[in-house]
Scaffold this motif. Structure first.
Motif, PDB file in Angstrom:
ATOM      1  N   ARG A 195      16.333 -54.133 133.924  1.00 19.00           N
ATOM      2  CA  ARG A 195      17.310 -53.439 133.676  1.00 19.00           C
ATOM      3  C   ARG A 195      18.196 -53.552 134.999  1.00 19.00           C
ATOM      4  O   ARG A 195      19.406 -53.347 135.246  1.00 19.00           O
ATOM      5  CB  ARG A 195      17.310 -51.952 133.118  1.00 19.00           C
ATOM      6  N   PHE A 196      17.500 -53.405 136.255  1.00 17.29           N
ATOM      7  CA  PHE A 196      17.959 -53.660 137.481  1.00 17.29           C
ATOM      8  C   PHE A 196      18.687 -54.921 137.850  1.00 17.29           C
ATOM      9  O   PHE A 196      19.408 -55.152 138.530  1.00 17.29           O
ATOM     10  CB  PHE A 196      17.074 -53.352 138.596  1.00 17.29           C
ATOM     11  N   GLY A 197      17.840 -55.779 136.888  1.00 12.34           N
ATOM     12  CA  GLY A 197      18.606 -57.258 137.105  1.00 12.34           C
ATOM     13  C   GLY A 197      17.619 -58.443 137.275  1.00 12.34           C
ATOM     14  O   GLY A 197      18.012 -59.471 137.231  1.00 12.34           O
ATOM     15  N   SER A 198      16.383 -58.014 137.212  1.00  9.20           N
ATOM     16  CA  SER A 198      15.423 -59.029 137.502  1.00  9.20           C
ATOM     17  C   SER A 198      14.956 -59.741 136.282  1.00  9.20           C
ATOM     18  O   SER A 198      15.100 -59.153 135.122  1.00  9.20           O
ATOM     19  CB  SER A 198      14.129 -58.395 138.104  1.00  9.20           C
ATOM     20  N   GLU A 199      14.472 -61.056 136.300  1.00  5.39           N
ATOM     21  CA  GLU A 199      13.748 -61.679 135.348  1.00  5.39           C
ATOM     22  C   GLU A 199      12.472 -60.933 135.258  1.00  5.39           C
ATOM     23  O   GLU A 199      11.930 -61.004 136.516  1.00  5.39           O
ATOM     24  CB  GLU A 199      13.815 -63.238 135.451  1.00  5.39           C
ATOM     25  N   VAL A 200      11.791 -60.750 134.088  1.00  9.87           N
ATOM     26  CA  VAL A 200      10.544 -59.963 134.102  1.00  9.87           C
ATOM     27  C   VAL A 200       9.581 -60.828 133.046  1.00  9.87           C
ATOM     28  O   VAL A 200       9.778 -60.903 132.047  1.00  9.87           O
ATOM     29  CB  VAL A 200      10.667 -58.551 133.710  1.00  9.87           C
ATOM     30  N   THR A 201       8.302 -61.026 133.366  1.00  9.86           N
ATOM     31  CA  THR A 201       7.180 -61.554 132.822  1.00  9.86           C
ATOM     32  C   THR A 201       5.981 -60.260 132.715  1.00  9.86           C
ATOM     33  O   THR A 201       5.501 -60.092 134.007  1.00  9.86           O
ATOM     34  CB  THR A 201       6.676 -62.823 132.988  1.00  9.86           C
ATOM     35  N   ILE A 202       5.579 -59.848 131.656  1.00  5.69           N
ATOM     36  CA  ILE A 202       4.394 -58.986 131.697  1.00  5.69           C
ATOM     37  C   ILE A 202       3.300 -59.876 131.233  1.00  5.69           C
ATOM     38  O   ILE A 202       3.385 -60.435 129.991  1.00  5.69           O
ATOM     39  CB  ILE A 202       4.903 -57.713 130.683  1.00  5.69           C
ATOM     40  N   VAL A 203       2.105 -59.839 132.062  1.00  3.36           N
ATOM     41  CA  VAL A 203       0.821 -60.458 131.718  1.00  3.36           C
ATOM     42  C   VAL A 203      -0.124 -59.537 131.224  1.00  3.36           C
ATOM     43  O   VAL A 203      -0.399 -58.686 131.920  1.00  3.36           O
ATOM     44  CB  VAL A 203       0.484 -61.338 132.864  1.00  3.36           C
ATOM     45  N   GLN A 204      -0.710 -59.628 130.211  1.00  2.00           N
ATOM     46  CA  GLN A 204      -1.767 -58.600 129.569  1.00  2.00           C
ATOM     47  C   GLN A 204      -2.946 -59.344 129.188  1.00  2.00           C
ATOM     48  O   GLN A 204      -2.833 -60.440 128.413  1.00  2.00           O
ATOM     49  CB  GLN A 204      -1.363 -57.917 128.414  1.00  2.00           C
ATOM     50  N   SER A 205      -4.025 -59.067 129.732  1.00  2.00           N
ATOM     51  CA  SER A 205      -5.257 -59.639 129.302  1.00  2.00           C
ATOM     52  C   SER A 205      -5.761 -59.479 127.753  1.00  2.00           C
ATOM     53  O   SER A 205      -6.104 -60.387 127.250  1.00  2.00           O
ATOM     54  CB  SER A 205      -6.347 -59.317 130.332  1.00  2.00           C
ATOM     55  N   ALA A 206      -5.539 -58.359 127.285  1.00  2.00           N
ATOM     56  CA  ALA A 206      -5.934 -58.059 126.013  1.00  2.00           C
ATOM     57  C   ALA A 206      -4.919 -58.760 124.924  1.00  2.00           C
ATOM     58  O   ALA A 206      -3.938 -59.180 125.272  1.00  2.00           O
ATOM     59  CB  ALA A 206      -5.950 -56.469 125.831  1.00  2.00           C
ATOM     60  N   ALA A 207      -5.460 -58.540 123.725  1.00  2.00           N
ATOM     61  CA  ALA A 207      -4.365 -59.189 122.724  1.00  2.00           C
ATOM     62  C   ALA A 207      -3.364 -58.614 122.418  1.00  2.00           C
ATOM     63  O   ALA A 207      -2.369 -59.242 121.890  1.00  2.00           O
ATOM     64  CB  ALA A 207      -5.560 -59.387 121.370  1.00  2.00           C
ATOM     65  N   ARG A 208      -3.091 -57.432 123.014  1.00  2.00           N
ATOM     66  CA  ARG A 208      -1.940 -56.659 122.711  1.00  2.00           C
ATOM     67  C   ARG A 208      -1.578 -55.381 123.666  1.00  2.00           C
ATOM     68  O   ARG A 208      -2.530 -55.397 124.475  1.00  2.00           O
ATOM     69  CB  ARG A 208      -1.991 -55.866 121.248  1.00  2.00           C
ATOM     70  N   LEU A 209      -0.463 -55.007 123.808  1.00  2.00           N
ATOM     71  CA  LEU A 209      -0.339 -53.988 125.009  1.00  2.00           C
ATOM     72  C   LEU A 209      -0.883 -52.856 124.619  1.00  2.00           C
ATOM     73  O   LEU A 209      -1.181 -52.388 123.408  1.00  2.00           O
ATOM     74  CB  LEU A 209       1.488 -54.034 124.877  1.00  2.00           C
ATOM     75  N   MET A 210      -0.826 -51.701 125.454  1.00  2.00           N
ATOM     76  CA  MET A 210      -1.402 -50.457 125.292  1.00  2.00           C
ATOM     77  C   MET A 210      -2.512 -50.224 124.193  1.00  2.00           C
ATOM     78  O   MET A 210      -2.126 -49.661 123.206  1.00  2.00           O
ATOM     79  CB  MET A 210       0.096 -49.805 124.723  1.00  2.00           C
ATOM     80  N   THR A 211      -3.746 -50.880 124.659  1.00  2.00           N
ATOM     81  CA  THR A 211      -4.666 -50.990 123.835  1.00  2.00           C
ATOM     82  C   THR A 211      -5.346 -49.532 122.910  1.00  2.00           C
ATOM     83  O   THR A 211      -5.836 -49.716 122.156  1.00  2.00           O
ATOM     84  CB  THR A 211      -5.857 -51.713 124.378  1.00  2.00           C
ATOM     85  N   ILE A 212      -5.017 -48.716 123.802  1.00  2.00           N
ATOM     86  CA  ILE A 212      -5.207 -47.173 123.182  1.00  2.00           C
ATOM     87  C   ILE A 212      -4.502 -46.577 121.897  1.00  2.00           C
ATOM     88  O   ILE A 212      -4.654 -45.674 121.420  1.00  2.00           O
ATOM     89  CB  ILE A 212      -5.516 -46.253 124.257  1.00  2.00           C
ATOM     90  N   GLU A 213      -3.428 -47.174 121.946  1.00  2.00           N
ATOM     91  CA  GLU A 213      -2.287 -46.806 120.700  1.00  2.00           C
ATOM     92  C   GLU A 213      -2.803 -47.618 119.755  1.00  2.00           C
ATOM     93  O   GLU A 213      -3.656 -48.612 119.425  1.00  2.00           O
ATOM     94  CB  GLU A 213      -1.172 -47.176 121.116  1.00  2.00           C
ATOM     95  N   ASP A 214      -2.215 -46.909 118.504  1.00  2.00           N
ATOM     96  CA  ASP A 214      -2.363 -47.903 117.502  1.00  2.00           C
ATOM     97  C   ASP A 214      -1.690 -49.071 117.339  1.00  2.00           C
ATOM     98  O   ASP A 214      -0.797 -49.377 118.100  1.00  2.00           O
ATOM     99  CB  ASP A 214      -1.790 -46.999 116.230  1.00  2.00           C
ATOM    100  N   GLU A 215      -2.103 -49.974 116.673  1.00  4.19           N
ATOM    101  CA  GLU A 215      -1.384 -51.355 116.701  1.00  4.19           C
ATOM    102  C   GLU A 215       0.050 -51.526 116.293  1.00  4.19           C
ATOM    103  O   GLU A 215       0.719 -52.226 116.973  1.00  4.19           O
ATOM    104  CB  GLU A 215      -2.243 -52.241 115.606  1.00  4.19           C
ATOM    105  N   ASP A 216       0.246 -50.459 115.284  1.00  2.32           N
ATOM    106  CA  ASP A 216       1.880 -50.675 114.934  1.00  2.32           C
ATOM    107  C   ASP A 216       2.686 -50.094 116.176  1.00  2.32           C
ATOM    108  O   ASP A 216       3.865 -50.687 116.359  1.00  2.32           O
ATOM    109  CB  ASP A 216       2.151 -50.178 113.626  1.00  2.32           C
ATOM    110  N   VAL A 217       2.106 -49.180 116.876  1.00  2.00           N
ATOM    111  CA  VAL A 217       2.840 -48.670 118.138  1.00  2.00           C
ATOM    112  C   VAL A 217       3.050 -49.659 119.105  1.00  2.00           C
ATOM    113  O   VAL A 217       4.016 -50.079 119.763  1.00  2.00           O
ATOM    114  CB  VAL A 217       2.165 -47.306 118.725  1.00  2.00           C
ATOM    115  N   SER A 218       1.873 -50.471 119.484  1.00  7.72           N
ATOM    116  CA  SER A 218       1.908 -51.456 120.434  1.00  7.72           C
ATOM    117  C   SER A 218       2.875 -52.544 120.103  1.00  7.72           C
ATOM    118  O   SER A 218       3.547 -53.332 120.930  1.00  7.72           O
ATOM    119  CB  SER A 218       0.520 -51.790 120.806  1.00  7.72           C
ATOM    120  N   ASP A 219       2.708 -53.343 118.884  1.00  9.54           N
ATOM    121  CA  ASP A 219       3.534 -53.993 118.444  1.00  9.54           C
ATOM    122  C   ASP A 219       5.117 -53.740 118.588  1.00  9.54           C
ATOM    123  O   ASP A 219       5.963 -54.495 119.009  1.00  9.54           O
ATOM    124  CB  ASP A 219       3.122 -54.424 117.000  1.00  9.54           C
TER     125      ASP A 219
END
Length: 468
Positions: A195-219
């Protein structure tokens, strides 16, 4: 032999350490408070206060760019990151000053320096101004917090890396920020700098983001990130980083399809935090640590050494300021009021300050199923909430998990506008042990986001019991 004896020693000054030493002093105890850095711990200096201040700036830039959607004409939007940083610094300075004023208590000695144990109740302090001092007390409370986990990949020591502290000191918006880590810290900073204006890439080792959350939430969170123009790469493990052309950085990640190279101007490591236990030499006191280096405590926050306690992030578990404050309440009750307060069965809420925010309390659906509970689950999209439609904030959903037999609410996730505030309403219902019917039948003012709770909990009338 100690140079001086106290009634209590508190090591560190995070949210819990902000209140406990002052209250002990008010109760007539002679208290030593030891701090090696800045007063206020992570929350005041490098956590909640500065990050949420910057999140507010990022949201305003985002909303300004959406002006045309609301019939408001606004010219090109640009961000002065140096000015954002100065606003953040002013907020931190004010919070730190408020903190310092609370410590002005008779019987409270603030000792600046780094502490380490020389025995179960004896602490030696390497004073900031030089020299050492040794003190002892029958009660010792450790509140020394955590620090960012270093990125341990090939080349990490040879390139400039950002962490959750140093990234807030940038004075120019990065051209392309690569974020390693798909948890709360990485996502908040990733969306902020997009939002400040950068191009951003997020790299996650796991198969999904926020692995402690339910899958529908992280999706759904991943979908929101991508909707904001952020590249989200999952199942992508960083293996090495090196300098690229033109001052850029080249990050190599290992994916299911082989290695891939990413180029960016800045690299943020957001892979978690580690406890500040090494410098304390806890082994000299006989304090037991877990396999990750966090201090083990019982439900009364007492360590393996009687009379030595730990509070806040250094004891492991959820790392939230409000949890540290609840640790303070427990120790206040037990050390000052001679009570028997405990951490047992406390509901721990939290909010991730992406936009829309995620508010969470109680069990996830996955946790409830893992316990073999008979549960019922309801989910309402924010696009079905009138207030969300009116304000143009329809991303996300509300979700509730209830016990199929009692109808009591076990947990919730509110990913949507004011998600943390709406979650808190459900948390209050949980504290009161209300059945879901109470929320379905309550009168909430129209048109508020809270009205969505009527619709969410009314859905249980149409759901079959699900148990595994």
């Amino acid at each position: 032999m100690a140079d001086e004896d106290y009634d209590a020693i508190v090591i560190g000054t995070s949210q819990g350490g902000r209140f406990l030493p002052a209250e002990l002093a008010k109760a007539g105890r002679k208290v030593a408070l030891v701090e090696r850095g800045r007063l206020g711990g992570v929350c005041v200096n490098t956590g909640c206060t500065p990050t949420k201040t910057m999140v507010a700036s990022a949201r305003l830039a985002h909303q300004a760019r959406r002006g045309a959607e609301y019939g408001v004409r606004i010219g090109p939007v640009s961000v002065d990151l140096a000015a954002v940083r100065e606003r953040k610094r002013a907020m931190v300075a004010g919070a730190r000053q408020n903190y310092a004023s609370r410590l002005a208590q008779d019987g409270l000695d603030l000792i600046e320096g780094e502490a380490h144990f020389t025995g179960p109740k004896t602490v030696e302090i390497a004073l900031t101004e030089g020299g050492t001092r040794q003190i002892s007390a029958p009660v010792v409370v450790i509140d020394a917090g955590t620090r960012p986990r270093p990125l341990a990949i090939t080349g990490a020591d040879e390139v400039p890396l950002l962490d959750s502290t140093s990234i807030m000191e940038l004075d120019e918006v990065p051209e392309h920020l690569i974020v390693v880590g798909g948890g709360y810290i990485g996502l908040e900073f990733g969306q902020m700098f997009r939002r400040f204006g950068s191009e951003v890439t997020i790299v996650q080792s796991a198969a999904r983001l926020m692995t402690i959350e339910d899958e529908d939430v992280s999706d759904e969170v991943a979908a929101i990130m991508r909707d904001d123009g952020i590249a989200v790469l999952t199942s992508s493990r960083p293996v090495r980083v090196e300098r690229g052309d033109g001052g850029h950085l080249r990050l190599t990640v290992r994916t299911e399809d082989g290695e891939r190279q990413l180029e960016g101007t800045h690299l943020l490591s957001a892979i978690g935090r580690v406890p500040n236990t090494e410098a304390l030499t806890p082994e000299a006191a006989g304090i037991r640590l877990d396999d990750r280096g966090f201090i083990e405590v019982d439900e009364y926050l007492e360590t393996s050494v009687p009379g030595v306690y730990a509070m806040g992030d250094i004891k492991g578990g959820p790392a939230f300021t409000h949890l540290s404050y609840d640790d303070y309440r427990i120790l206040h009750a037990n050390l000052i009021e001679h009570g028997k307060a405990s951490t047992r069965d406390r509901i721990v809420p939290y909010t991730m300050f992406i936009d829309p925010p995620l508010g969470r309390a109680g069990m996830t659906e996955r946790e409830a199923r893992a316990q073999g509970r008979a549960i019922r689950v309801a989910k309402l999209p924010m696009s079905a909430v009138i207030r969300a439609i009116e304000t143009g904030e329809t991303r996300g959903f509300m979700k509730a998990v209830v016990d199929a037999d009692s109808g009591q609410i076990l947990g919730c996730a509110v990913l949507g506008s004011e998600g943390g505030e709406i979650m808190s309403m459900i948390q209050v219902a949980m504290l009161g042990k209300l059945a879901h019917t109470a929320m379905a039948d309550a009168i909430f003012a129209h048109p508020l986001l809270a009205e969505g709770l009527n619709s969410l909990f009314a859905m249980f009338d149409d759901h079959e019991v699900v148990s595994e």
